[in-house]
Design an enzyme around this catalytic site. Structure first.
Site, PDB file in Angstrom:
ATOM      1  N   ASP A  11      -3.253 -49.009  -3.081  1.00 41.72           N
ATOM      2  CA  ASP A  11      -3.612 -48.413  -4.129  1.00 41.72           C
ATOM      3  C   ASP A  11      -3.274 -49.256  -5.419  1.00 41.72           C
ATOM      4  O   ASP A  11      -2.128 -49.957  -5.351  1.00 41.72           O
ATOM      5  CB  ASP A  11      -2.954 -47.063  -4.384  1.00 41.72           C
ATOM      6  CG  ASP A  11      -3.685 -46.062  -3.493  1.00 41.72           C
ATOM      7  OD1 ASP A  11      -4.728 -46.429  -2.963  1.00 41.72           O
ATOM      8  OD2 ASP A  11      -3.160 -44.831  -3.404  1.00 41.72           O
ATOM      9  N   ASP A 130     -12.894 -36.726   0.897  1.00 40.67           N
ATOM     10  CA  ASP A 130     -11.639 -36.208   0.881  1.00 40.67           C
ATOM     11  C   ASP A 130     -11.966 -34.845   1.309  1.00 40.67           C
ATOM     12  O   ASP A 130     -12.841 -33.853   0.826  1.00 40.67           O
ATOM     13  CB  ASP A 130     -10.850 -36.035  -0.321  1.00 40.67           C
ATOM     14  CG  ASP A 130     -10.524 -37.609  -0.955  1.00 40.67           C
ATOM     15  OD1 ASP A 130     -10.547 -38.674   0.017  1.00 40.67           O
ATOM     16  OD2 ASP A 130     -10.351 -37.907  -2.117  1.00 40.67           O
TER      17      ASP A 130
END
Lengths: 251, 192
Positions: A11, A130
Protein backbone atom coordinates in the site's frame (compact mmCIF):
# COMPACT_ATOMS: atom_id res chain seq x y z
CA UNK A 1 2.37 -27.17 -14.53
CA UNK A 2 1.08 -23.66 -13.94
CA UNK A 3 2.21 -22.48 -10.51
CA UNK A 4 0.14 -20.97 -7.71
CA UNK A 5 1.38 -17.40 -7.22
CA UNK A 6 2.39 -15.57 -4.05
CA UNK A 7 1.84 -11.83 -4.36
CA UNK A 8 2.91 -9.27 -1.76
CA UNK A 9 0.80 -6.14 -1.80
CA UNK A 10 2.35 -2.77 -1.03
CA UNK A 11 0.00 0.00 0.00
CA UNK A 12 1.42 3.34 -1.09
CA UNK A 13 0.87 6.75 0.41
CA UNK A 14 2.85 9.69 -0.96
CA UNK A 15 5.40 7.36 -2.49
CA UNK A 16 5.96 5.33 0.69
CA UNK A 17 4.73 1.90 1.75
CA UNK A 18 2.02 1.59 4.36
CA UNK A 19 -0.34 -1.12 5.54
CA UNK A 20 -3.45 -0.55 7.55
CA UNK A 21 -5.15 -3.08 9.77
CA UNK A 22 -8.67 -3.22 8.32
CA UNK A 23 -7.58 -0.07 6.44
CA UNK A 24 -7.35 1.95 9.69
CA UNK A 25 -4.20 2.82 11.68
CA UNK A 26 -1.43 3.01 9.10
CA UNK A 27 2.15 1.96 9.79
CA UNK A 28 5.16 2.91 7.69
CA UNK A 29 6.97 -0.08 6.23
CA UNK A 30 9.58 1.56 4.05
CA UNK A 31 10.57 2.49 0.54
CA UNK A 32 8.43 0.68 -2.06
CA UNK A 33 11.26 0.07 -4.53
CA UNK A 34 13.60 -1.36 -1.89
CA UNK A 35 10.85 -3.54 -0.50
CA UNK A 36 9.84 -4.65 -4.01
CA UNK A 37 13.40 -5.65 -4.85
CA UNK A 38 13.65 -7.59 -1.60
CA UNK A 39 10.41 -9.44 -2.33
CA UNK A 40 11.46 -10.21 -5.91
CA UNK A 41 14.76 -11.64 -4.64
CA UNK A 42 12.89 -13.80 -2.08
CA UNK A 43 10.74 -15.31 -4.82
CA UNK A 44 7.61 -13.16 -5.00
CA UNK A 45 5.82 -14.08 -8.22
CA UNK A 46 4.24 -10.69 -8.79
CA UNK A 47 3.75 -7.46 -6.91
CA UNK A 48 0.72 -5.26 -6.38
CA UNK A 49 1.02 -1.57 -5.52
CA UNK A 50 -2.09 0.18 -4.26
CA UNK A 51 -2.06 3.95 -4.00
CA UNK A 52 -4.41 4.39 -1.06
CA UNK A 53 -4.43 8.18 -1.14
CA UNK A 54 -4.87 8.46 -4.88
CA UNK A 55 -5.50 12.17 -5.19
CA UNK A 56 -4.89 14.21 -8.31
CA UNK A 57 -1.97 16.00 -6.60
CA UNK A 58 0.06 12.87 -5.92
CA UNK A 59 -0.65 11.29 -9.33
CA UNK A 60 2.76 12.44 -10.53
CA UNK A 61 4.43 10.94 -7.45
CA UNK A 62 2.79 7.62 -8.30
CA UNK A 63 3.82 7.75 -11.97
CA UNK A 64 7.46 8.42 -11.12
CA UNK A 65 7.34 5.63 -8.53
CA UNK A 66 5.96 3.25 -11.20
CA UNK A 67 8.80 4.25 -13.53
CA UNK A 68 11.37 3.49 -10.79
CA UNK A 69 9.76 0.14 -10.03
CA UNK A 70 9.67 -0.83 -13.71
CA UNK A 71 13.33 0.06 -14.13
CA UNK A 72 14.43 -2.11 -11.22
CA UNK A 73 12.02 -5.06 -10.97
CA UNK A 74 12.14 -8.13 -13.22
CA UNK A 75 8.77 -9.64 -12.31
CA UNK A 76 5.28 -8.47 -13.28
CA UNK A 77 3.55 -5.81 -11.21
CA UNK A 78 0.08 -4.34 -10.93
CA UNK A 79 -0.82 -0.80 -9.91
CA UNK A 80 -4.13 0.39 -8.51
CA UNK A 81 -5.82 3.16 -6.60
CA UNK A 82 -7.97 5.98 -7.89
CA UNK A 83 -8.13 4.80 -11.50
CA UNK A 84 -11.24 6.27 -13.11
CA UNK A 85 -10.48 6.59 -16.80
CA UNK A 86 -8.71 5.16 -19.81
CA UNK A 87 -6.29 8.05 -19.54
CA UNK A 88 -5.25 7.04 -16.00
CA UNK A 89 -4.63 3.50 -17.25
CA UNK A 90 -2.62 4.70 -20.24
CA UNK A 91 -0.29 6.74 -18.02
CA UNK A 92 0.38 3.83 -15.65
CA UNK A 93 0.99 1.28 -18.41
CA UNK A 94 3.23 3.71 -20.25
CA UNK A 95 5.24 4.22 -17.05
CA UNK A 96 5.84 0.45 -17.00
CA UNK A 97 3.03 -1.19 -15.03
CA UNK A 98 2.07 -4.60 -16.44
CA UNK A 99 -1.48 -4.51 -15.15
CA UNK A 100 -3.80 -2.09 -13.44
CA UNK A 101 -6.50 -2.80 -10.90
CA UNK A 102 -9.82 -1.04 -10.58
CA UNK A 103 -12.39 -1.44 -7.83
CA UNK A 104 -15.08 1.13 -6.96
CA UNK A 105 -14.80 2.77 -10.38
CA UNK A 106 -15.81 -0.53 -12.03
CA UNK A 107 -18.81 -0.89 -9.72
CA UNK A 108 -19.89 2.68 -10.49
CA UNK A 109 -19.35 2.33 -14.23
CA UNK A 110 -18.91 -1.31 -15.38
CA UNK A 111 -18.28 -0.28 -19.00
CA UNK A 112 -14.88 1.01 -17.87
CA UNK A 113 -13.71 -2.64 -17.73
CA UNK A 114 -14.70 -3.17 -21.37
CA UNK A 115 -13.12 0.11 -22.44
CA UNK A 116 -9.77 -0.72 -20.81
CA UNK A 117 -9.79 -4.30 -22.13
CA UNK A 118 -10.63 -3.04 -25.62
CA UNK A 119 -7.84 -0.48 -25.62
CA UNK A 120 -5.07 -2.31 -23.77
CA UNK A 121 -6.14 -5.98 -23.63
CA UNK A 122 -7.85 -8.08 -20.98
CA UNK A 123 -4.51 -9.29 -19.65
CA UNK A 124 -3.87 -5.93 -17.98
CA UNK A 125 -7.28 -5.53 -16.33
CA UNK A 126 -7.45 -6.82 -12.76
CA UNK A 127 -10.85 -6.13 -11.25
CA UNK A 128 -10.62 -5.91 -7.47
CA UNK A 129 -13.74 -7.07 -5.67
CA UNK A 130 -14.09 -6.29 -1.97
CA UNK A 131 -16.65 -8.59 -0.45
CA UNK A 132 -18.29 -8.98 2.94
CA UNK A 133 -20.75 -11.40 4.48
CA UNK A 134 -23.85 -9.35 5.22
CA UNK A 135 -27.09 -11.03 6.38
CA UNK A 136 -25.62 -14.40 5.36
CA UNK A 137 -24.97 -13.26 1.80
CA UNK A 138 -21.61 -12.42 0.23
CA UNK A 139 -22.06 -8.97 -1.28
CA UNK A 140 -19.81 -6.38 -2.89
CA UNK A 141 -18.64 -3.46 -0.76
CA UNK A 142 -16.92 -0.30 -2.01
CA UNK A 143 -15.04 2.72 -0.62
CA UNK A 144 -12.49 0.60 1.22
CA UNK A 145 -15.12 -1.73 2.60
CA UNK A 146 -17.34 0.94 4.13
CA UNK A 147 -20.26 0.88 1.70
CA UNK A 148 -22.22 -2.23 0.70
CA UNK A 149 -23.81 -2.13 -2.74
CA UNK A 150 -26.76 -4.17 -3.94
CA UNK A 151 -24.65 -6.67 -5.81
CA UNK A 152 -24.03 -10.32 -4.98
CA UNK A 153 -20.32 -11.13 -5.17
CA UNK A 154 -20.80 -14.16 -7.44
CA UNK A 155 -22.99 -12.22 -9.86
CA UNK A 156 -20.50 -9.37 -10.03
CA UNK A 157 -17.56 -11.76 -10.57
CA UNK A 158 -19.34 -13.47 -13.47
CA UNK A 159 -20.23 -10.07 -14.91
CA UNK A 160 -16.71 -8.62 -14.75
CA UNK A 161 -15.38 -11.66 -16.62
CA UNK A 162 -17.98 -11.10 -19.36
CA UNK A 163 -17.05 -7.41 -19.50
CA UNK A 164 -13.41 -8.23 -20.19
CA UNK A 165 -11.58 -8.54 -16.88
CA UNK A 166 -8.40 -10.64 -17.15
CA UNK A 167 -8.19 -11.44 -13.47
CA UNK A 168 -10.12 -10.97 -10.23
CA UNK A 169 -8.54 -9.81 -6.98
CA UNK A 170 -11.00 -10.93 -4.32
CA UNK A 171 -10.67 -9.46 -0.83
CA UNK A 172 -12.82 -10.64 2.03
CA UNK A 173 -13.29 -7.60 4.27
CA UNK A 174 -14.52 -9.92 7.00
CA UNK A 175 -11.08 -11.58 7.04
CA UNK A 176 -8.79 -8.69 6.04
CA UNK A 177 -6.42 -7.77 8.83
CA UNK A 178 -7.54 -10.59 11.12
CA UNK A 179 -4.60 -12.93 10.34
CA UNK A 180 -6.96 -15.86 10.92
CA UNK A 181 -6.82 -17.26 7.40
CA UNK A 182 -8.33 -16.58 3.99
CA UNK A 183 -12.04 -16.87 3.29
CA UNK A 184 -12.14 -20.34 1.72
CA UNK A 185 -15.88 -20.22 1.13
CA UNK A 186 -16.23 -17.19 -1.12
CA UNK A 187 -12.84 -17.75 -2.77
CA UNK A 188 -13.80 -21.30 -3.76
CA UNK A 189 -17.19 -20.18 -5.00
CA UNK A 190 -15.89 -17.32 -7.13
CA UNK A 191 -13.04 -19.47 -8.54
CA UNK A 192 -15.59 -22.12 -9.53
CA UNK A 193 -17.85 -19.66 -11.30
CA UNK A 194 -15.33 -17.81 -13.47
CA UNK A 195 -12.80 -18.95 -16.04
CA UNK A 196 -10.21 -16.25 -15.32
CA UNK A 197 -7.57 -16.37 -12.57
CA UNK A 198 -8.70 -15.40 -9.06
CA UNK A 199 -6.28 -13.87 -6.54
CA UNK A 200 -7.40 -14.41 -2.94
CA UNK A 201 -6.74 -11.67 -0.42
CA UNK A 202 -7.49 -10.93 3.21
CA UNK A 203 -6.68 -12.88 6.34
CA UNK A 204 -3.22 -14.36 5.78
CA UNK A 205 -1.48 -14.76 9.13
CA UNK A 206 0.74 -17.84 8.82
CA UNK A 207 2.08 -20.30 6.26
CA UNK A 208 -0.65 -22.86 6.90
CA UNK A 209 -3.29 -20.38 5.73
CA UNK A 210 -1.79 -20.40 2.23
CA UNK A 211 -1.76 -24.21 2.18
CA UNK A 212 -5.40 -24.33 3.27
CA UNK A 213 -6.31 -21.80 0.59
CA UNK A 214 -4.63 -23.70 -2.23
CA UNK A 215 -5.91 -27.09 -0.98
CA UNK A 216 -9.50 -25.99 -0.68
CA UNK A 217 -10.00 -23.62 -3.59
CA UNK A 218 -8.92 -23.46 -7.23
CA UNK A 219 -7.71 -19.86 -6.93
CA UNK A 220 -4.56 -18.99 -8.88
CA UNK A 221 -2.78 -16.79 -6.40
CA UNK A 222 -2.68 -15.50 -2.83
CA UNK A 223 -2.06 -11.89 -1.90
CA UNK A 224 -0.90 -10.61 1.48
CA UNK A 225 0.69 -7.50 2.90
CA UNK A 226 1.57 -6.98 6.52
CA UNK A 227 2.80 -10.51 7.26
CA UNK A 228 5.45 -9.96 4.60
CA UNK A 229 6.24 -6.33 5.48
CA UNK A 230 6.96 -7.06 9.10
CA UNK A 231 8.88 -10.25 8.37
CA UNK A 232 6.39 -12.57 10.08
CA UNK A 233 6.41 -14.81 7.03
CA UNK A 234 9.37 -14.98 4.65
CA UNK A 235 8.31 -15.55 1.02
CA UNK A 236 11.12 -17.99 0.26
CA UNK A 237 10.35 -20.10 3.35
CA UNK A 238 6.64 -19.94 2.57
CA UNK A 239 7.16 -21.26 -0.96
CA UNK A 240 9.48 -24.04 0.22
CA UNK A 241 6.85 -25.00 2.79
CA UNK A 242 4.10 -25.03 0.12
CA UNK A 243 6.30 -27.08 -2.21
CA UNK A 244 6.80 -29.68 0.52
CA UNK A 245 3.04 -29.65 1.06
CA UNK A 246 2.58 -30.69 -2.62
CA UNK A 247 1.46 -27.26 -3.85
CA UNK A 248 2.78 -26.27 -7.29
CA UNK A 249 4.88 -23.16 -6.67
CA UNK A 250 7.88 -21.58 -8.37
CA UNK A 251 11.04 -22.06 -6.32
CA UNK B 1 22.92 -1.05 -30.31
CA UNK B 2 19.74 -3.07 -29.77
CA UNK B 3 16.68 -1.97 -31.75
CA UNK B 4 13.34 -2.58 -30.07
CA UNK B 5 10.67 -2.29 -32.73
CA UNK B 6 8.07 0.33 -31.90
CA UNK B 7 4.52 -0.52 -32.80
CA UNK B 8 1.07 -0.21 -31.30
CA UNK B 9 1.64 -2.75 -28.54
CA UNK B 10 2.20 -2.43 -24.82
CA UNK B 11 5.11 -3.71 -22.79
CA UNK B 12 7.83 -2.15 -24.92
CA UNK B 13 9.22 -0.14 -22.04
CA UNK B 14 9.58 -3.31 -19.91
CA UNK B 15 11.70 -4.92 -22.62
CA UNK B 16 13.92 -1.86 -22.79
CA UNK B 17 14.29 -1.80 -19.00
CA UNK B 18 15.40 -5.45 -19.03
CA UNK B 19 17.93 -4.82 -21.81
CA UNK B 20 19.26 -1.81 -19.87
CA UNK B 21 19.62 -3.89 -16.68
CA UNK B 22 21.84 -6.28 -18.66
CA UNK B 23 24.10 -3.36 -19.61
CA UNK B 24 23.10 -2.91 -23.27
CA UNK B 25 22.19 0.29 -25.09
CA UNK B 26 18.87 0.17 -26.87
CA UNK B 27 16.54 2.31 -28.90
CA UNK B 28 12.78 2.00 -29.39
CA UNK B 29 12.24 2.74 -33.04
CA UNK B 30 10.20 2.11 -36.20
CA UNK B 31 12.84 3.70 -38.41
CA UNK B 32 14.13 1.36 -41.17
CA UNK B 33 17.70 2.66 -41.08
CA UNK B 34 18.00 2.34 -37.31
CA UNK B 35 16.58 -1.19 -37.33
CA UNK B 36 18.80 -2.29 -40.24
CA UNK B 37 22.02 -1.16 -38.59
CA UNK B 38 21.22 -2.55 -35.12
CA UNK B 39 23.29 -5.48 -33.78
CA UNK B 40 20.14 -7.24 -32.55
CA UNK B 41 16.45 -6.57 -33.04
CA UNK B 42 13.64 -7.30 -30.60
CA UNK B 43 9.97 -7.48 -31.60
CA UNK B 44 8.09 -7.22 -28.32
CA UNK B 45 4.39 -7.14 -27.82
CA UNK B 46 1.31 -7.46 -25.78
CA UNK B 47 -1.79 -6.72 -27.79
CA UNK B 48 -4.06 -7.93 -30.53
CA UNK B 49 -2.60 -9.72 -33.58
CA UNK B 50 -4.84 -8.14 -36.23
CA UNK B 51 -4.23 -4.52 -35.32
CA UNK B 52 -0.52 -5.17 -34.70
CA UNK B 53 -0.04 -6.73 -38.17
CA UNK B 54 -2.01 -3.90 -39.73
CA UNK B 55 0.31 -1.36 -38.10
CA UNK B 56 3.44 -3.27 -39.20
CA UNK B 57 2.09 -3.49 -42.79
CA UNK B 58 1.24 0.21 -42.94
CA UNK B 59 4.86 1.04 -42.06
CA UNK B 60 6.12 -1.88 -44.22
CA UNK B 61 7.91 -3.14 -41.13
CA UNK B 62 6.71 -6.68 -41.91
CA UNK B 63 8.82 -6.72 -45.08
CA UNK B 64 11.78 -5.25 -43.23
CA UNK B 65 11.60 -7.77 -40.37
CA UNK B 66 11.55 -10.87 -42.60
CA UNK B 67 14.57 -9.52 -44.52
CA UNK B 68 16.75 -8.94 -41.44
CA UNK B 69 20.02 -10.87 -41.20
CA UNK B 70 21.04 -10.06 -37.60
CA UNK B 71 19.54 -12.02 -34.67
CA UNK B 72 15.88 -11.11 -34.10
CA UNK B 73 13.91 -11.99 -30.95
CA UNK B 74 10.12 -12.01 -30.94
CA UNK B 75 8.40 -11.94 -27.55
CA UNK B 76 4.82 -13.13 -26.89
CA UNK B 77 2.68 -11.41 -29.56
CA UNK B 78 6.00 -10.80 -31.35
CA UNK B 79 6.40 -14.59 -31.66
CA UNK B 80 2.84 -15.01 -32.87
CA UNK B 81 3.29 -12.34 -35.56
CA UNK B 82 6.31 -14.31 -36.82
CA UNK B 83 4.10 -17.40 -37.33
CA UNK B 84 2.05 -18.20 -40.45
CA UNK B 85 -1.44 -17.31 -39.37
CA UNK B 86 -3.27 -16.29 -36.20
CA UNK B 87 -6.84 -17.11 -35.41
CA UNK B 88 -6.90 -13.83 -33.46
CA UNK B 89 -8.56 -11.36 -35.82
CA UNK B 90 -8.20 -13.93 -38.67
CA UNK B 91 -4.70 -12.57 -39.32
CA UNK B 92 -2.11 -13.50 -41.94
CA UNK B 93 1.24 -13.08 -40.17
CA UNK B 94 4.88 -12.89 -41.31
CA UNK B 95 5.26 -16.63 -42.03
CA UNK B 96 8.79 -16.96 -40.63
CA UNK B 97 7.87 -19.99 -38.48
CA UNK B 98 5.77 -22.83 -39.91
CA UNK B 99 3.15 -22.71 -37.12
CA UNK B 100 -0.37 -21.40 -36.84
CA UNK B 101 -1.68 -19.65 -33.73
CA UNK B 102 -5.01 -20.69 -32.20
CA UNK B 103 -7.20 -19.79 -29.25
CA UNK B 104 -6.83 -22.08 -26.23
CA UNK B 105 -9.86 -24.33 -25.78
CA UNK B 106 -11.59 -23.09 -22.63
CA UNK B 107 -11.21 -26.27 -20.59
CA UNK B 108 -9.03 -24.45 -18.04
CA UNK B 109 -8.57 -20.80 -17.12
CA UNK B 110 -7.79 -18.56 -20.10
CA UNK B 111 -5.57 -16.52 -20.42
CA UNK B 112 -2.72 -18.84 -19.49
CA UNK B 113 -1.35 -16.41 -16.95
CA UNK B 114 1.49 -16.90 -14.53
CA UNK B 115 4.62 -18.97 -14.04
CA UNK B 116 5.00 -22.24 -15.87
CA UNK B 117 7.94 -24.43 -16.79
CA UNK B 118 9.00 -25.70 -20.22
CA UNK B 119 10.83 -28.70 -21.62
CA UNK B 120 12.56 -30.08 -24.74
CA UNK B 121 14.83 -27.02 -24.63
CA UNK B 122 17.07 -26.75 -27.69
CA UNK B 123 19.91 -24.44 -28.58
CA UNK B 124 21.93 -21.54 -27.26
CA UNK B 125 18.93 -19.43 -26.18
CA UNK B 126 18.51 -21.80 -23.23
CA UNK B 127 22.14 -22.06 -22.10
CA UNK B 128 22.18 -22.28 -18.30
CA UNK B 129 18.40 -22.86 -18.17
CA UNK B 130 16.70 -26.13 -17.26
CA UNK B 131 13.26 -27.70 -17.57
CA UNK B 132 12.81 -27.17 -13.83
CA UNK B 133 12.89 -23.40 -14.30
CA UNK B 134 9.74 -21.31 -14.58
CA UNK B 135 9.01 -18.36 -16.83
CA UNK B 136 6.11 -15.90 -16.97
CA UNK B 137 3.34 -16.34 -19.54
CA UNK B 138 0.30 -14.19 -20.36
CA UNK B 139 -1.59 -15.29 -23.46
CA UNK B 140 -4.92 -16.60 -24.71
CA UNK B 141 -3.65 -17.82 -28.08
CA UNK B 142 -0.95 -20.48 -28.50
CA UNK B 143 1.52 -21.31 -31.29
CA UNK B 144 1.34 -24.96 -32.35
CA UNK B 145 4.36 -27.21 -32.26
CA UNK B 146 6.33 -27.39 -35.52
CA UNK B 147 9.81 -27.98 -36.91
CA UNK B 148 10.76 -24.50 -35.54
CA UNK B 149 9.90 -25.39 -31.93
CA UNK B 150 12.86 -25.12 -29.52
CA UNK B 151 10.90 -25.28 -26.23
CA UNK B 152 7.55 -26.78 -25.29
CA UNK B 153 5.14 -25.74 -22.56
CA UNK B 154 2.11 -27.80 -21.57
CA UNK B 155 -1.00 -25.86 -20.58
CA UNK B 156 -4.34 -27.27 -21.71
CA UNK B 157 -2.23 -28.77 -24.54
CA UNK B 158 1.45 -28.77 -25.53
CA UNK B 159 2.48 -25.65 -27.48
CA UNK B 160 5.66 -23.86 -28.61
CA UNK B 161 7.19 -21.88 -25.74
CA UNK B 162 10.21 -21.08 -27.89
CA UNK B 163 10.81 -21.05 -31.65
CA UNK B 164 13.79 -20.58 -33.94
CA UNK B 165 14.50 -20.46 -37.63
CA UNK B 166 17.83 -19.23 -38.98
CA UNK B 167 18.49 -15.86 -37.29
CA UNK B 168 14.93 -15.60 -35.93
CA UNK B 169 14.30 -16.51 -32.29
CA UNK B 170 11.11 -16.13 -30.29
CA UNK B 171 9.58 -16.88 -26.90
CA UNK B 172 5.90 -17.14 -26.04
CA UNK B 173 6.75 -16.23 -22.44
CA UNK B 174 8.09 -12.87 -21.28
CA UNK B 175 11.83 -13.13 -20.50
CA UNK B 176 11.78 -9.48 -19.40
CA UNK B 177 9.34 -10.40 -16.62
CA UNK B 178 10.76 -13.82 -15.75
CA UNK B 179 13.19 -12.92 -12.95
CA UNK B 180 16.70 -14.43 -13.15
CA UNK B 181 15.75 -17.19 -15.61
CA UNK B 182 14.38 -14.61 -18.02
CA UNK B 183 17.48 -12.48 -17.61
CA UNK B 184 19.63 -15.49 -18.52
CA UNK B 185 17.60 -16.12 -21.69
CA UNK B 186 17.75 -12.46 -22.74
CA UNK B 187 21.47 -12.42 -21.99
CA UNK B 188 21.93 -15.53 -24.16
CA UNK B 189 20.17 -13.75 -27.02
CA UNK B 190 22.10 -10.51 -26.60
CA UNK B 191 25.39 -12.45 -26.59
CA UNK B 192 24.64 -14.35 -29.82
Amino acid sequence: MLKRRIIPCLDIRNGRTVKGVNFVGLKDAGDPVELAKLYASRGADELVFLDITATIENRHTLISLVERIAAEINIPFTVGGGINSLEDVGHLLKAGADKITINSAAVRRPELITEIAGEFGSQCVVVAIDTDLINNDWVVVVDGGRTPVKLRTIDWAIKVEKLGAGEILLTSMKHDGTKKGFSLEITAEVSRHVNIPVIASGGAGKKEHFRDLFFNTSCSAALAASIFHFGEVDIKELKEYLFNEQTAVRL
Amino acid sequence: MIAIIKYNAGNIRSVQNAVTRLGYQSVITDDWEEILKADKVILPGVGEAGSAMKYLREKELDKLIVSLKQPVLGICLGLQLMCRYSEEGDTQCMKIFDSDVSLFPRVDKVPHMGWNNFFSLKGELFNGVSARDNVYYVHSYYPEISSCTIAVCDYILPFSAGMKKDNFYATQFHPEKSALVGEQILKNFLEL
